[in-house]
Design an enzyme around this catalytic site. Structure first.
Site, PDB file in Angstrom:
ATOM      1  N   LYS A  14       0.820  -1.223   0.000  1.00 18.17           N
ATOM      2  CA  LYS A  14       0.000   0.000   0.000  1.00 18.17           C
ATOM      3  C   LYS A  14       0.845   1.261   0.000  1.00 18.17           C
ATOM      4  CE  LYS A  14      -1.126  -0.082   4.968  1.00 18.17           C
ATOM      5  NZ  LYS A  14       0.064  -0.904   5.286  1.00 18.17           N
ATOM      6  N   ARG A  54      -6.224   2.804  11.799  1.00 15.35           N
ATOM      7  CA  ARG A  54      -5.756   1.456  12.121  1.00 15.35           C
ATOM      8  C   ARG A  54      -6.753   0.726  13.032  1.00 15.35           C
ATOM      9  NH1 ARG A  54      -0.524   1.580   9.916  1.00 15.35           N
ATOM     10  NH2 ARG A  54       0.781   0.006  10.865  1.00 15.35           N
TER      11      ARG A  54
END
Ligand code: AMP
Length: 205
Positions: free
Chosen positions: A13, A85
């Site tokens: 990513k 997250r």
């Protein structure tokens, strides 16, 4: 446009966020990189979390992110890499910006371990190489651009990685339910994954 790239460690990513942000003139924000740049009183606390593979406190990372997105280079667009997250960070993000698209780059845990154990970084220019797969450095152990010795991130050892993968499955994956995310297969070449990401964004390669 505000985008989030999500995926387990080593899914690519960061690499994809760099390629796509350069192509579209967006700002690429990696919270891991922001945290690695923290100096002063907070450095020790941040490093202790990072080397153990656990998350730094939400309040701290949300504050750092808020400051970063307010900078002028974020006006055209933003790609968030490594944030949110967990669900609480996703809720905090609601108060900071509206998200247009969430792209999940999926790889297996076995592939993650294989990629991360081979990952090497240039401390000078930030280039990332891999001893097990492309991109490999031309001269073993040296950066193609800077010529300096490549290093391994302190948290790229197997113990910390297993912890980071567990945190990913337990805390990060649940955020995907909050968004209407698009899942793409990350177990392909960098070019193929970029093409898939750009297609999702409706951009011609
Ligand atoms: P990364 O570079 O994305 O793999 O992140 C490396 C480490 O930085 C993680 O294992 C965490 O310790 C910390 N970190 C990065 N992003 C966050 C975040 N959004 N929230 C909490 N900790 C983070």
């Amino acid at each position: 446009m505000k985008l989030i790239f999500v995926g387990p460690q080593g899914c690519g990513k960061g690499t994809q966020a760099k390629i796509v942000s350069e192509k579209l003139g967006f700002c690429h924000i990696s919270t891991g990189d922001l945290l690695r740049g923290v100096e002063g009183d907070l450095k020790e606390e941040v490093n202790s979390h990072m080397s153990a593979g656990t998350l730094v406190p939400d309040e701290l990372i949300v504050r750092i992110l808020k400051e970063r997105v307010a900078r002028p280079d974020c006006e055209k667009g933003i790609i968030l890499d490594g944030f949110p997250r967990n669900v609480s960070q996703a809720e905090a993000l609601d108060g900071i910006m509206s998200v247009d698209k969430v792209i999940e780059i999926a790889i297996s845990d076995e592939e993650s371990v294989r990629r991360i154990s081979g990952r090497r970084n240039c401390g000078e220019c930030g280039a990332i190489y891999n001893v097990n797969k492309s991109p490999k450095p031309v001269v073993e152990g040296k950066c193609d651009k800077c010529g300096i010795e490549l290093t391994q991130r302190a948290d790229d050892n197997e113990e910390a990685l297993r912890k980071r993968l567990a945190v990913y499955h337990e805390e990060t994956e649940p955020i995907l339910e909050k968004y209407d995310s698009v899942k793409i297969n990350g177990e392909r070449s960098i070019e193929e994954v970029s093409r898939a990401v750009l297609e999702v964004l409706g951009v011609r390669d």
